[in-house]
Each structure stands twice: as C-alpha cells, then as structure tokens.
Design an enzyme around this catalytic site. Structure first.
Site, short mmCIF file in Angstrom:
data_model
loop_
_atom_site.label_atom_id
_atom_site.label_comp_id
_atom_site.label_asym_id
_atom_site.label_seq_id
_atom_site.Cartn_x
_atom_site.Cartn_y
_atom_site.Cartn_z
N LYS A 260 0.84 -1.20 0.00
CA LYS A 260 0.00 0.00 0.00
C LYS A 260 0.88 1.25 0.00
CE LYS A 260 -3.72 -1.99 2.88
NZ LYS A 260 -4.88 -1.82 2.00
N ARG A 334 -10.39 -11.29 1.26
CA ARG A 334 -11.29 -12.26 0.62
C ARG A 334 -10.67 -13.66 0.59
NH1 ARG A 334 -11.51 -8.67 -4.67
NH2 ARG A 334 -11.33 -7.15 -2.99
#
Length: 490
Positions: A260, A334
């Site tokens: 990130k 996920r």
C-alpha cells in the site's frame, strides 16, 4: 455508568446536571426552562446542537424528532461534551418516547449515553474520560406516554449491553497492531468464553493445515505472528434459530508485496473490524441470554512482506478445492474469508450466515464513510439487514449482484481471480468472489456485509467517536433479537 429509573418527577431529582433534549427546535415546550437565555446564546435546537448553561446546571441538545435515529446521537453528543469536566458525576434526564408503550427511544437514549461517553486514551499520558458515574432517568416523559417500569428497565438493560459490546469492539479495533495480533484475539476470546459460558475453539497453523485452509495460510506466511481461526459458540437449550457469523480479522494489512502507499497503511489496524464486530456480537448475545444459537468464526491474520510472502502470480487452492489466481496481494481479506467461510459451513449448518469485513475501498467510494454495503442472493435477507440496521442506528444499503461483474473475476489459469479485470464495481466483485465459497445449502441464507466505510472514520460523527465505531454490532444484535421475538410470537 450506572442507570437508575425512577417515577420521581425530574425537578425533584438531585443531580449535578440535567440534560434536556429539545425536539424539532421546539423551544416553547414545557421542558425548556431557559428560553430567553437559549435565544441569547443563539441556540435553535438543531440536531446535535449543544448549549450548556453552567449556572443553571442544565445542558440542552437538539434532536430532529423523538425516534431513536435522532435521540441516540443527541444523547451521545450531550454526554460527549462533558468528557474531561470532573464536576459532573451525576446527571438526570427525562424519557423521550415517540409512541405509547414504545420503549425504543429509551433504549436509543441509553445507547447514546454509553456510546458518547467512550474514550480511547490508553496511549495518552494524560487520560481524558467521562466523569459521569450515574444517570437518573425519570419516567416523567417529554410527552405524556405511559411506560411501565418493567418496560423501561428492559430497554435500559438491552441498550446498555448493546452499547457496551460496541465499545468493547471499538477498543479492540483501536488497539495498535504491535499490541494486538492473532494470538491476542485468541486470548481475548478464551477469556470472554470463560466469563460468559461460551464454547471456544482455537485453530493454530497445524490445525489450519489439516483443514486445508491454504489461502488463509498463504496470506499469513510473511508475518512473525502466526494466524488463528477462532470459533465461539453460544448454545442455549432448544434454540429457535441457528446463526453463523464470520469476521475478517486482519490485525494489520501492509498490502503484502502489492504494498500500500504510505498514507493508506495508516489506520490499517482497523482491518480487524469484521472479526472484532463478531466477538462484540457474541458478547452481547451471551449477556442477553438470547434463545438463538450463534456461532462466531474469526479469521485472524497479519498480512506482511518478506522473503516468504505470497506473491502476485501465485495460484492458491482454497478449502473447498477451488483454485485462485493471485493478481494483487492487497486483496487478501477475501482469501482469508474464503477459507473461513468454507470452514464455518462445514462445522455448522445455519439458518442464516453473515460475514462482516472491511473488504473494499470501493464500497467507501460507492456509498461513503458512514454506510455499509450488504450483498447476497436473497433480496429479502438483504432488506432484513437494512431494516434492523436502521432501527439500531446504522446505515446499510444493498448492492446488487449481476452476471456482468461476475465475469470480471474469471481467470485464464485458475478457477477464479482474486481481483477483477476492471477498476469499477469493486465492492460487488469482491462479494461475487466470496459467493464462490458459499455452498448450495447456504446460498439463500447468506449475506455479506462490507463495513469498510463506517468501521473506522477519523472524525466524530453522530454517536461515533474519532476512530473505531464498532460497526455491525448493534445492527446484527437487533436482527438476532428480532428473530427471537418472531419465533416466540409464533
């Protein structure tokens, strides 16, 4: 904070301060004793507007209407304004009831008072907290509606449990990653289970390997903190329904090798908000003694970088045998949920299955900071979540699946890709990804709730403080309570 309910008229109750909620700007109401002073101060009674008349020992706050959606943040704003003011140990307040014999606004008021008094000052050298120890609630109401002591007491009790569980969740989410990692949640779950009579099972890497949770293990590989999957159970005798809750618990998310940007790493301690909500819900369900069997599954992982990190281009195999092409290691939540959802369905055949996750920035882009997105195949179930969230004071909007977006997560080399081939509709494509790990038996019973927006906001809003809000706790508690009531009615 202790709550006392009394039939004593408000003017006869001794307290350091009286809180008066002004409804719809009605300064002419008989409860407003200082009209001239309020007008001089420019107080109009708009939602969450506060005017503290120190010499009169009265604090006025505005609310749009008598329903919980306005009363809850008004009460929170009023009590929040007293943080750090040591003189106010006892406050008194009337009851605000929107309909005869309806106690929902009383519960909302109590929730607001508990939620608004929340502070997270563990890491500050100078602590600042709410001074209020006792709240005297007079059944002399804003309107002459009859509320029995028993009804009011139940509303106060339930509201206090719901709000305290929310604050419990806030504390977990707000705790920095170096002080809270997967084993920390395991220890917290064990402690809670022992205190409240819950069952607790903790799976460590050896057990996770045995259960073929390879996607979860891949995400955890580069961290010095080993992953945990935690199963908490509330099992009353003769339960009326069985509900499974699954929470994403990324105690920190660096993005992995798909690192990130620096600005986006700040607040990533909040990526455990889904699992934190689940343990908060389990706490409240147990304390309320609800006649619903509830199972909470927490997937606790830290996503870091290193020589052993999983990589873009890897192909992973989930617990249900489906293969996943990794194209972005920052779409890790996920992958964790894929295995935990499969495990949860293996262990429990539920009437309802809900998962909570700070899953996508796309959900925040789509519906804003304050709203959760709910997805799934059952429109009635999504509407049920939305309705109970509204009653609880949380905002939820359904995001509909469609076959066109589902095609964007196809992979040429595996069964499915962990990100879509388009930058648009990211919340829904993530939901589609999760749906690949819901078995046929649970497809109509499942709803995915993306709490990425409201879980952690860096400013005060309504009854929520800067930082963690505890999103998901009150909405799901209300839903479980509603299911218990409906079954009792039948």
């Amino acid at each position: 904070m202790n709550f006392n309910i009394t039939v004593t008229p408000i003017k006869e109750i001794k307290a350091d301060l009286e809180i008066i909620i002004v409804i719809d700007g009605n300064l002419k109401h008989h409860s407003v004793k200082d009209r001239k002073l309020l007008k001089k101060a420019g107080f109009s009674g708009s939602q969450d507007e506060v005017c503290h008349l120190v010499e009169k020992k009265r604090l006025y706050v505005g609310a749009k209407h008598l329903r919980g959606a306005a009363i809850r943040p008004a009460a929170a704003t009023a009590i929040r304004s007293l943080i750090g003011k040591k003189a106010y140990k006892t406050v008194k307040i009337s009851t605000y009831v929107s309909h005869p014999r309806c106690s929902a606004s009383i519960r909302a008021m109590v929730e607001g008072l508990v939620l608004g008094s929340y502070t997270f000052s563990k890491y500050k050298s100078k602590k600042s907290k709410s001074p209020v120890k006792t709240v005297e609630i007079s059944l002399e109401g804003y309107e002459p509606h009859e509320i029995t002591m028993e009804t009011a007491a139940r509303a106060v009790h339930n509201g206090e449990i719901a709000a305290t569980a929310t604050n419990y969740t806030r504390n977990i989410v707000n705790t920095p990653p170096d002080d809270f990692y997967p084993e920390s949640m395991a220890q917290k779950a064990k402690k809670l289970a022992k205190k409240l009579g819950l069952e607790c099972t903790v799976l460590k890497p050896k057990e996770l390997k045995k259960e073929k949770m390879e996607t979860l293990l891949a995400v955890a590989r580069a961290s010095r903190h080993e992953p945990r999957v935690i199963h908490l159970s509330h099992k009353p005798k003769n339960p009326k329904k069985v509900i499974t809750l699954v929470g994403k618990g990324l105690t920190y998310d660096s993005g992995g090798l798909s690192l990130k940007p620096g600005d986006y790493m700040v607040t990533m301690k909040a990526d455990k908000s889904g699992a934190s909500a689940v343990i908060g819900i389990m706490k409240a369900v147990a304390e309320l003694g609800l006649p619903i069997e509830v199972h909470g599954f927490l997937g606790m992982v830290e996503n870091m970088i290193g020589g052993d990190a999983y990589k873009p281009d890897d192909v992973l195999k989930a617990k249900n045998g489906k293969t996943i092409e990794v194209r972005n290691t920052d779409a890790e939540g996920r992958l964790v949920l894929a295995d935990v959802l499969c495990y949860a369905q293996q262990e429990v055949k539920a009437d309802y299955l809900f998962d909570f996750a700070t899953l996508t920035g796309a959900c925040v882009v789509g519906v804003g900071h304050y709203t959760s997105g709910v997805m799934g195949f059952n429109d009635d179930l999504k509407e049920m979540v939305k309705k109970q969230a509204k009653i609880a004071g949380e905002l939820v909007t359904p995001l509909d699946f469609n076959d066109y977006l589902k095609k964007t997560i196809k992979s040429d080399i595996a069964d499915i890709c962990n990100i879509s081939n388009t930058r648009y509709g990211g919340a829904i494509t993530a939901g589609h990804f999760l749906s690949e790990f819901i078995d046929e038996e649970h497809k109509e019973k499942w709803a995915h709730i993306d709490i990425a927006g409201p879980a952690f906001v860096e400013h005060v809003w309504g009854e929520n403080p800067h930082g963690a809000s505890g999103a998901g706790v009150r909405m799901m508690l209300r839903l479980i309570e509603k299911l218990a009531q409906e079954d009792s009615a039948h």
